[in-house]
Scaffold this motif. Structure first.
Motif, PDB file in Angstrom:
ATOM      1  N   ALA A  97       0.829  -1.202   0.000  1.00  0.00           N
ATOM      2  CA  ALA A  97       0.000   0.000   0.000  1.00  0.00           C
ATOM      3  C   ALA A  97       0.865   1.255   0.000  1.00  0.00           C
ATOM      4  O   ALA A  97       0.572   2.231  -0.715  1.00  0.00           O
ATOM      5  CB  ALA A  97      -0.922  -0.009   1.216  1.00  0.00           C
ATOM      6  N   ARG A  98       1.932   1.237   0.789  1.00  0.00           N
ATOM      7  CA  ARG A  98       2.812   2.404   0.833  1.00  0.00           C
ATOM      8  C   ARG A  98       3.526   2.609  -0.511  1.00  0.00           C
ATOM      9  O   ARG A  98       3.684   3.745  -0.981  1.00  0.00           O
ATOM     10  CB  ARG A  98       3.828   2.244   1.950  1.00  0.00           C
ATOM     11  CG  ARG A  98       3.215   2.432   3.338  1.00  0.00           C
ATOM     12  CD  ARG A  98       4.202   2.139   4.427  1.00  0.00           C
ATOM     13  NE  ARG A  98       3.634   2.433   5.734  1.00  0.00           N
ATOM     14  CZ  ARG A  98       4.045   1.900   6.879  1.00  0.00           C
ATOM     15  NH1 ARG A  98       5.044   1.017   6.867  1.00  0.00           N
ATOM     16  NH2 ARG A  98       3.484   2.221   8.022  1.00  0.00           N
ATOM     17  N   ALA A  99       3.944   1.518  -1.148  1.00  0.00           N
ATOM     18  CA  ALA A  99       4.593   1.628  -2.451  1.00  0.00           C
ATOM     19  C   ALA A  99       3.612   2.157  -3.495  1.00  0.00           C
ATOM     20  O   ALA A  99       3.983   2.975  -4.360  1.00  0.00           O
ATOM     21  CB  ALA A  99       5.132   0.262  -2.872  1.00  0.00           C
ATOM     22  N   ASP A 100       2.370   1.722  -3.424  1.00  0.00           N
ATOM     23  CA  ASP A 100       1.363   2.181  -4.370  1.00  0.00           C
ATOM     24  C   ASP A 100       1.108   3.673  -4.209  1.00  0.00           C
ATOM     25  O   ASP A 100       0.864   4.388  -5.190  1.00  0.00           O
ATOM     26  CB  ASP A 100       0.073   1.391  -4.147  1.00  0.00           C
ATOM     27  CG  ASP A 100      -0.794   1.353  -5.397  1.00  0.00           C
ATOM     28  OD1 ASP A 100      -0.296   1.691  -6.478  1.00  0.00           O
ATOM     29  OD2 ASP A 100      -1.978   0.991  -5.277  1.00  0.00           O
ATOM     30  N   ALA A 101       1.177   4.155  -2.958  1.00  0.00           N
ATOM     31  CA  ALA A 101       0.901   5.568  -2.703  1.00  0.00           C
ATOM     32  C   ALA A 101       1.992   6.478  -3.250  1.00  0.00           C
ATOM     33  O   ALA A 101       1.764   7.675  -3.461  1.00  0.00           O
ATOM     34  CB  ALA A 101       0.741   5.788  -1.205  1.00  0.00           C
ATOM     35  N   SER A 102       3.167   5.921  -3.482  1.00  0.00           N
ATOM     36  CA  SER A 102       4.277   6.739  -3.978  1.00  0.00           C
ATOM     37  C   SER A 102       4.114   7.103  -5.455  1.00  0.00           C
ATOM     38  O   SER A 102       4.854   7.946  -5.975  1.00  0.00           O
ATOM     39  CB  SER A 102       5.608   6.007  -3.771  1.00  0.00           C
ATOM     40  OG  SER A 102       5.661   4.832  -4.573  1.00  0.00           O
ATOM     41  N   VAL A 103       3.167   6.466  -6.134  1.00  0.00           N
ATOM     42  CA  VAL A 103       2.916   6.767  -7.551  1.00  0.00           C
ATOM     43  C   VAL A 103       1.453   7.157  -7.694  1.00  0.00           C
ATOM     44  O   VAL A 103       0.588   6.306  -7.962  1.00  0.00           O
ATOM     45  CB  VAL A 103       3.243   5.547  -8.444  1.00  0.00           C
ATOM     46  CG1 VAL A 103       3.087   5.905  -9.918  1.00  0.00           C
ATOM     47  CG2 VAL A 103       4.633   5.007  -8.160  1.00  0.00           C
ATOM     48  N   PRO A 104       1.113   8.425  -7.492  1.00  0.00           N
ATOM     49  CA  PRO A 104      -0.292   8.850  -7.558  1.00  0.00           C
ATOM     50  C   PRO A 104      -0.848   8.668  -8.961  1.00  0.00           C
ATOM     51  O   PRO A 104      -0.138   8.830  -9.950  1.00  0.00           O
ATOM     52  CB  PRO A 104      -0.235  10.318  -7.153  1.00  0.00           C
ATOM     53  CG  PRO A 104       1.169  10.741  -7.424  1.00  0.00           C
ATOM     54  CD  PRO A 104       2.016   9.551  -7.197  1.00  0.00           C
ATOM     55  N   PRO A 105      -2.119   8.306  -9.080  1.00  0.00           N
ATOM     56  CA  PRO A 105      -2.730   8.121 -10.407  1.00  0.00           C
ATOM     57  C   PRO A 105      -2.793   9.442 -11.169  1.00  0.00           C
ATOM     58  O   PRO A 105      -3.082  10.497 -10.592  1.00  0.00           O
ATOM     59  CB  PRO A 105      -4.123   7.588 -10.075  1.00  0.00           C
ATOM     60  CG  PRO A 105      -4.382   8.020  -8.675  1.00  0.00           C
ATOM     61  CD  PRO A 105      -3.061   8.040  -7.992  1.00  0.00           C
ATOM     62  N   ASP A 106      -2.512   9.388 -12.472  1.00  0.00           N
ATOM     63  CA  ASP A 106      -2.486  10.593 -13.282  1.00  0.00           C
ATOM     64  C   ASP A 106      -3.541  10.598 -14.366  1.00  0.00           C
ATOM     65  O   ASP A 106      -3.497  11.419 -15.291  1.00  0.00           O
ATOM     66  CB  ASP A 106      -1.094  10.770 -13.911  1.00  0.00           C
ATOM     67  CG  ASP A 106      -0.694   9.553 -14.742  1.00  0.00           C
ATOM     68  OD1 ASP A 106      -1.507   8.602 -14.835  1.00  0.00           O
ATOM     69  OD2 ASP A 106       0.432   9.550 -15.274  1.00  0.00           O
ATOM     70  N   SER A 107      -4.497   9.650 -14.271  1.00  0.00           N
ATOM     71  CA  SER A 107      -5.581   9.613 -15.251  1.00  0.00           C
ATOM     72  C   SER A 107      -6.769   8.900 -14.628  1.00  0.00           C
ATOM     73  O   SER A 107      -6.621   8.182 -13.631  1.00  0.00           O
ATOM     74  CB  SER A 107      -5.124   8.875 -16.511  1.00  0.00           C
ATOM     75  OG  SER A 107      -4.951   7.493 -16.234  1.00  0.00           O
ATOM     76  N   PRO A 108      -7.967   9.089 -15.183  1.00  0.00           N
ATOM     77  CA  PRO A 108      -9.142   8.380 -14.651  1.00  0.00           C
ATOM     78  C   PRO A 108      -8.959   6.866 -14.649  1.00  0.00           C
ATOM     79  O   PRO A 108      -9.369   6.187 -13.710  1.00  0.00           O
ATOM     80  CB  PRO A 108     -10.263   8.818 -15.602  1.00  0.00           C
ATOM     81  CG  PRO A 108      -9.833  10.143 -16.110  1.00  0.00           C
ATOM     82  CD  PRO A 108      -8.337  10.049 -16.239  1.00  0.00           C
ATOM     83  N   LEU A 109      -8.325   6.333 -15.700  1.00  0.00           N
ATOM     84  CA  LEU A 109      -8.110   4.890 -15.741  1.00  0.00           C
ATOM     85  C   LEU A 109      -7.155   4.441 -14.640  1.00  0.00           C
ATOM     86  O   LEU A 109      -7.376   3.422 -13.965  1.00  0.00           O
ATOM     87  CB  LEU A 109      -7.543   4.504 -17.115  1.00  0.00           C
ATOM     88  CG  LEU A 109      -7.317   2.990 -17.329  1.00  0.00           C
ATOM     89  CD1 LEU A 109      -8.628   2.232 -17.209  1.00  0.00           C
ATOM     90  CD2 LEU A 109      -6.682   2.751 -18.700  1.00  0.00           C
TER      91      LEU A 109
END
Length: 277
Positions: A97-109
């Motif tokens: 979860a922490r690793a995923d948070a380090s790359v914020p989503p940049d598109s709706p998909l």
């Protein structure tokens, strides 16, 4: 990743923050058993045969105690290993979860995919906690079922049992015919049994179908108060173990690994179900 998700995942991980140490109950009793064996051989003169039998009986009691110690040690080690595994699993979910948070989503998909992974992490963490709790309860039930043999008693008066000429009575007679057969996890007879395998097999001989496991048999038939127990009733000293009432405040059971089908006292705090043909 929202703070709420991280908090939930971390709290689940913290349930396993402690590091329990393996405990051993084994105390090298085998060497004392060897000593008793040598003493039994030594000729003591008149009355030696009685002396030999008494010494060998104590040796067998000592060996049985050693086997129970070994079983308890194995169960405790398994509980510690399960705790460590659950800590590793839940820690892995938090790290993901922490690793995923380090790359914020940049598109709706990408945002939709991040939401999917968040839901999957929450489900996985919940599954890890539930599984660990189930295994811990199973270990606790196993430890509670361990019994140390006491001084050998006179055989119970099976010939004095008054069994009804009913299907329940037939089931009890069938179970009693299996006395001394070994406990084997998952076995359903006719020569090896686990606890629910014995009750299912006994009732099958009487023409009454029972479900396979303790966790389903505890819902069979109708509930019965302890004061109204009858031979043939299913007795549950815990959710993970089932016995069969035989009368005289006694039950027959396949208790645990390393033991055989045996007769035991009826416990003080039990749940009782009466199968209905």
């Amino acid at each position: 990743m929202g703070n709420g998700e991280l908090e939930l995942l971390t709290r689940a991980n913290e349930l396993f923050a402690d590091t329990p140490r393996p405990a051993s109950l084994e105390s090298g009793l085998d060497r004392y058993a060897e000593l008793l064996t040598r003493n039994a051989i030594t000729d003591t003169g008149a009355g030696h045969d009685r002396y030999r039998k008494a010494v060998l009986a104590q040796r067998d009691l000592l060996l049985a105690t050693a086997r129970t110690d070994a079983l308890a040690t194995t169960m405790l080690a398994a509980a510690v290993a399960d705790h460590a595994r659950a800590r590793q699993q839940t820690d892995g979910v938090v790290s993901a979860a922490r690793a995923d948070a380090s790359v914020p989503p940049d598109s709706p998909l990408a945002h939709r995919e991040a939401m999917r992974r968040r839901a999957a992490r929450l489900r996985a963490q919940h599954a890890h906690v539930v599984s660990a709790r189930h295994r811990a309860r199973a270990h606790r039930a196993g430890l509670r079922r361990l019994r140390y043999r006491g001084v050998r008693r006179r055989p119970v008066g099976l010939d004095r049992l008054r069994l009804p000429n009913t299907r329940a009575g037939l089931a009890v007679r069938a179970a009693l015919s299996r006395l001394g057969r070994p406990y084997v996890w998952g076995a359903t007879g006719p020569d090896r049994f686990d606890c629910s395998g014995l009750t299912q097999w006994a009732y099958h001989q009487a023409g009454v179908p029972l479900s396979r496991t303790t966790y389903t048999q505890i819902h069979e038939g109708i509930p019965v108060p302890r004061s109204q127990i009858r031979p043939g009733d299913l007795v549950f000293p815990s959710t993970g173990h089932v016995q069969l009432a035989i009368g005289g405040n006694r039950v027959i059971e396949a208790p645990h690994a390393g033991a055989t089908v045996q007769i035991s006292p009826l416990g003080a705090h039990v749940a009782i179900r009466r199968p209905v043909p």
